[in-house]
Each structure stands twice: as C-alpha cells, then as structure tokens.
Design a protein around this motif. Structure first.
Motif, PDB file in Angstrom:
ATOM      1  N   PRO A  66      49.255  -9.705  64.607  1.00 28.19           N
ATOM      2  CA  PRO A  66      48.522  -8.988  63.242  1.00 28.19           C
ATOM      3  C   PRO A  66      47.563 -10.070  62.099  1.00 28.19           C
ATOM      4  O   PRO A  66      47.537 -11.251  62.428  1.00 28.19           O
ATOM      5  CB  PRO A  66      49.172  -8.504  62.422  1.00 28.19           C
ATOM      6  CG  PRO A  66      50.415  -7.940  63.386  1.00 28.19           C
ATOM      7  CD  PRO A  66      50.118  -9.375  64.141  1.00 28.19           C
ATOM      8  N   ALA A  67      46.419  -9.476  62.258  1.00 30.81           N
ATOM      9  CA  ALA A  67      44.599 -10.931  61.432  1.00 30.81           C
ATOM     10  C   ALA A  67      45.670 -11.448  60.441  1.00 30.81           C
ATOM     11  O   ALA A  67      45.901 -12.690  60.486  1.00 30.81           O
ATOM     12  CB  ALA A  67      43.937  -9.872  60.692  1.00 30.81           C
ATOM     13  N   TRP A  68      46.740 -10.439  58.757  1.00 34.12           N
ATOM     14  CA  TRP A  68      47.476 -11.639  58.048  1.00 34.12           C
ATOM     15  C   TRP A  68      48.056 -12.745  58.823  1.00 34.12           C
ATOM     16  O   TRP A  68      48.214 -14.047  58.657  1.00 34.12           O
ATOM     17  CB  TRP A  68      48.440 -11.067  57.314  1.00 34.12           C
ATOM     18  CG  TRP A  68      49.374 -10.401  58.576  1.00 34.12           C
ATOM     19  CD1 TRP A  68      49.305  -8.893  58.747  1.00 34.12           C
ATOM     20  CD2 TRP A  68      50.378 -11.172  58.272  1.00 34.12           C
ATOM     21  NE1 TRP A  68      50.468  -9.305  59.143  1.00 34.12           N
ATOM     22  CE2 TRP A  68      51.261  -9.804  59.000  1.00 34.12           C
ATOM     23  CE3 TRP A  68      51.215 -12.331  57.917  1.00 34.12           C
ATOM     24  CZ2 TRP A  68      52.445  -9.897  58.794  1.00 34.12           C
ATOM     25  CZ3 TRP A  68      52.612 -12.435  58.615  1.00 34.12           C
ATOM     26  CH2 TRP A  68      53.040 -11.456  58.705  1.00 34.12           C
ATOM     27  N   LEU A  69      48.489 -12.343  60.477  1.00 32.21           N
ATOM     28  CA  LEU A  69      49.579 -13.516  61.041  1.00 32.21           C
ATOM     29  C   LEU A  69      49.117 -14.735  61.482  1.00 32.21           C
ATOM     30  O   LEU A  69      49.072 -15.433  61.473  1.00 32.21           O
ATOM     31  CB  LEU A  69      50.685 -12.500  62.086  1.00 32.21           C
ATOM     32  CG  LEU A  69      51.560 -13.395  62.430  1.00 32.21           C
ATOM     33  CD1 LEU A  69      52.186 -14.717  61.565  1.00 32.21           C
ATOM     34  CD2 LEU A  69      52.296 -12.889  63.979  1.00 32.21           C
ATOM     35  N   GLN A  70      47.836 -14.129  62.039  1.00 33.42           N
ATOM     36  CA  GLN A  70      46.687 -14.732  62.788  1.00 33.42           C
ATOM     37  C   GLN A  70      46.591 -16.050  62.137  1.00 33.42           C
ATOM     38  O   GLN A  70      46.198 -17.119  62.340  1.00 33.42           O
ATOM     39  CB  GLN A  70      45.944 -14.372  63.681  1.00 33.42           C
ATOM     40  CG  GLN A  70      44.681 -15.166  65.043  1.00 33.42           C
ATOM     41  CD  GLN A  70      45.226 -16.228  65.837  1.00 33.42           C
ATOM     42  OE1 GLN A  70      46.366 -15.238  66.042  1.00 33.42           O
ATOM     43  NE2 GLN A  70      45.394 -17.468  65.443  1.00 33.42           N
ATOM     44  N   LEU A  71      45.842 -15.741  60.431  1.00 37.78           N
ATOM     45  CA  LEU A  71      45.303 -17.060  59.309  1.00 37.78           C
ATOM     46  C   LEU A  71      46.156 -17.787  59.238  1.00 37.78           C
ATOM     47  O   LEU A  71      45.974 -18.913  59.013  1.00 37.78           O
ATOM     48  CB  LEU A  71      44.976 -15.782  58.421  1.00 37.78           C
ATOM     49  CG  LEU A  71      43.744 -15.219  58.446  1.00 37.78           C
ATOM     50  CD1 LEU A  71      43.465 -13.953  56.642  1.00 37.78           C
ATOM     51  CD2 LEU A  71      42.399 -16.097  58.830  1.00 37.78           C
ATOM     52  N   ILE A  72      47.705 -17.387  59.081  1.00 39.91           N
ATOM     53  CA  ILE A  72      49.039 -18.381  58.802  1.00 39.91           C
ATOM     54  C   ILE A  72      48.848 -18.867  60.071  1.00 39.91           C
ATOM     55  O   ILE A  72      49.692 -20.215  60.109  1.00 39.91           O
ATOM     56  CB  ILE A  72      50.128 -17.793  58.913  1.00 39.91           C
ATOM     57  CG1 ILE A  72      49.695 -17.041  56.556  1.00 39.91           C
ATOM     58  CG2 ILE A  72      51.255 -18.539  58.690  1.00 39.91           C
ATOM     59  CD1 ILE A  72      51.201 -15.896  56.980  1.00 39.91           C
ATOM     60  N   LEU A  73      48.566 -18.459  61.042  1.00 36.77           N
ATOM     61  CA  LEU A  73      49.180 -19.669  62.837  1.00 36.77           C
ATOM     62  C   LEU A  73      48.218 -20.406  62.428  1.00 36.77           C
ATOM     63  O   LEU A  73      47.673 -21.573  62.772  1.00 36.77           O
ATOM     64  CB  LEU A  73      48.686 -18.711  63.841  1.00 36.77           C
ATOM     65  CG  LEU A  73      50.009 -17.095  64.077  1.00 36.77           C
ATOM     66  CD1 LEU A  73      50.306 -16.582  65.265  1.00 36.77           C
ATOM     67  CD2 LEU A  73      51.478 -18.606  63.987  1.00 36.77           C
ATOM     68  N   ASP A  74      46.634 -20.327  61.750  1.00 38.19           N
ATOM     69  CA  ASP A  74      45.164 -20.855  62.364  1.00 38.19           C
ATOM     70  C   ASP A  74      45.908 -22.585  61.089  1.00 38.19           C
ATOM     71  O   ASP A  74      45.438 -24.183  61.373  1.00 38.19           O
ATOM     72  CB  ASP A  74      43.738 -20.193  61.905  1.00 38.19           C
ATOM     73  CG  ASP A  74      43.253 -19.492  62.914  1.00 38.19           C
ATOM     74  OD1 ASP A  74      44.230 -19.763  64.065  1.00 38.19           O
ATOM     75  OD2 ASP A  74      43.043 -19.161  62.848  1.00 38.19           O
ATOM     76  N   VAL A  75      46.329 -21.607  60.097  1.00 36.96           N
ATOM     77  CA  VAL A  75      46.798 -22.943  58.772  1.00 36.96           C
ATOM     78  C   VAL A  75      47.780 -23.896  59.601  1.00 36.96           C
ATOM     79  O   VAL A  75      47.676 -25.331  59.416  1.00 36.96           O
ATOM     80  CB  VAL A  75      47.128 -22.513  57.954  1.00 36.96           C
ATOM     81  CG1 VAL A  75      47.253 -23.600  56.773  1.00 36.96           C
ATOM     82  CG2 VAL A  75      45.675 -21.307  57.016  1.00 36.96           C
ATOM     83  N   ALA A  76      48.919 -23.434  60.071  1.00 39.04           N
ATOM     84  CA  ALA A  76      49.638 -23.789  60.637  1.00 39.04           C
ATOM     85  C   ALA A  76      49.019 -24.628  61.622  1.00 39.04           C
ATOM     86  O   ALA A  76      49.724 -26.634  61.700  1.00 39.04           O
ATOM     87  CB  ALA A  76      50.481 -22.888  61.298  1.00 39.04           C
ATOM     88  N   LYS A  77      48.578 -24.890  62.389  1.00 36.90           N
ATOM     89  CA  LYS A  77      47.446 -25.597  63.272  1.00 36.90           C
ATOM     90  C   LYS A  77      46.693 -26.449  63.045  1.00 36.90           C
ATOM     91  O   LYS A  77      46.890 -27.969  63.078  1.00 36.90           O
ATOM     92  CB  LYS A  77      46.515 -24.592  64.380  1.00 36.90           C
ATOM     93  CG  LYS A  77      47.736 -23.585  65.475  1.00 36.90           C
ATOM     94  CD  LYS A  77      46.824 -23.223  66.256  1.00 36.90           C
ATOM     95  CE  LYS A  77      47.151 -22.152  66.912  1.00 36.90           C
ATOM     96  NZ  LYS A  77      46.741 -21.124  67.729  1.00 36.90           N
ATOM     97  N   ALA A  78      45.963 -25.732  61.770  1.00 29.51           N
ATOM     98  CA  ALA A  78      45.452 -27.575  61.432  1.00 29.51           C
ATOM     99  C   ALA A  78      46.100 -27.751  60.995  1.00 29.51           C
ATOM    100  O   ALA A  78      45.346 -29.259  60.668  1.00 29.51           O
ATOM    101  CB  ALA A  78      44.128 -26.501  60.381  1.00 29.51           C
ATOM    102  N   GLY A  79      47.407 -27.801  60.095  1.00 28.50           N
ATOM    103  CA  GLY A  79      47.398 -28.551  59.016  1.00 28.50           C
ATOM    104  C   GLY A  79      49.212 -29.728  60.580  1.00 28.50           C
ATOM    105  O   GLY A  79      49.335 -30.268  59.949  1.00 28.50           O
ATOM    106  N   GLY A  80      49.058 -29.467  61.464  1.00 29.64           N
ATOM    107  CA  GLY A  80      49.503 -29.822  62.349  1.00 29.64           C
ATOM    108  C   GLY A  80      51.039 -29.229  62.311  1.00 29.64           C
ATOM    109  O   GLY A  80      52.268 -29.730  63.232  1.00 29.64           O
TER     110      GLY A  80
END
Length: 94
Positions: free
Chosen positions: A50-64
């Motif tokens: 889902p879009a909300w989950l993908q946004l969280i995954l993107d933040v997690a990836k950017a933050g290492g």
C-alpha cells in the motif's frame, strides 16, 4: 497498540500508536499489526505494498534502517510505530 499523551499547545491529547512488524522473504512482503483487538496480518507480492507502507519503507531506506539480514529468511525485518492514520511515528528496529 499503545496510548500516549502528547502536549499540543495548552492541552493534552491521547494518541494511538500502532506497532507493526514488516518483513520481506523472497518475492513476498508481510506485516504483523499489533492492535488492542489482537493481531492482524497483511501480505502480498513485493512492489504491491500500500502507498502508506511504501512511504515508510522509503524513509527507512533513506535513514539506513532497511538492510538485509545476515541469516535470513526473512531477508529484511523492520519494526515501526504509526498513528491511527498510518503516519510514521518511530522506527524501532533495526
């Protein structure tokens, strides 16, 4: 699900926090969502989150925070908390 009080201006408000465990295994993703009513599970093919989950995954990836496990499967595990509207409050693991 946890409840906490947050100070906003001169008032305290109750905030609902939902704890979620996300994992990837091969070509699949899965969440375990901890609620007061019990545990809810969701899953699907990678790329169909889902879009909300993908946004969280993107933040997690950017933050290492989103990195492969040495001894998988699962290949990736991420624990985080969201509010009732699925807004990220905190990444708790790793």
């Amino acid at each position: 699900m946890r409840f906490s009080l947050r100070l906003t201006g001169d008032k305290m408000r109750k905030v609902t926090e939902i704890e979620i465990r996300y994992q990837e295994d091969g070509h699949q993703w899965r969440t375990t969502i901890h609620l007061n009513e019990g545990v809810k599970y969701t899953h699907g093919e990678l790329g169909d989150q889902p879009a909300w989950l993908q946004l969280i995954l993107d933040v997690a990836k950017a933050g290492g925070h989103f990195r492969p496990l040495d001894n998988g499967p699962p290949d990736v595990i991420l624990w985080f908390r969201v509010d009732k509207d699925n807004n990220l409050l905190e990444i708790t693991f790793p």
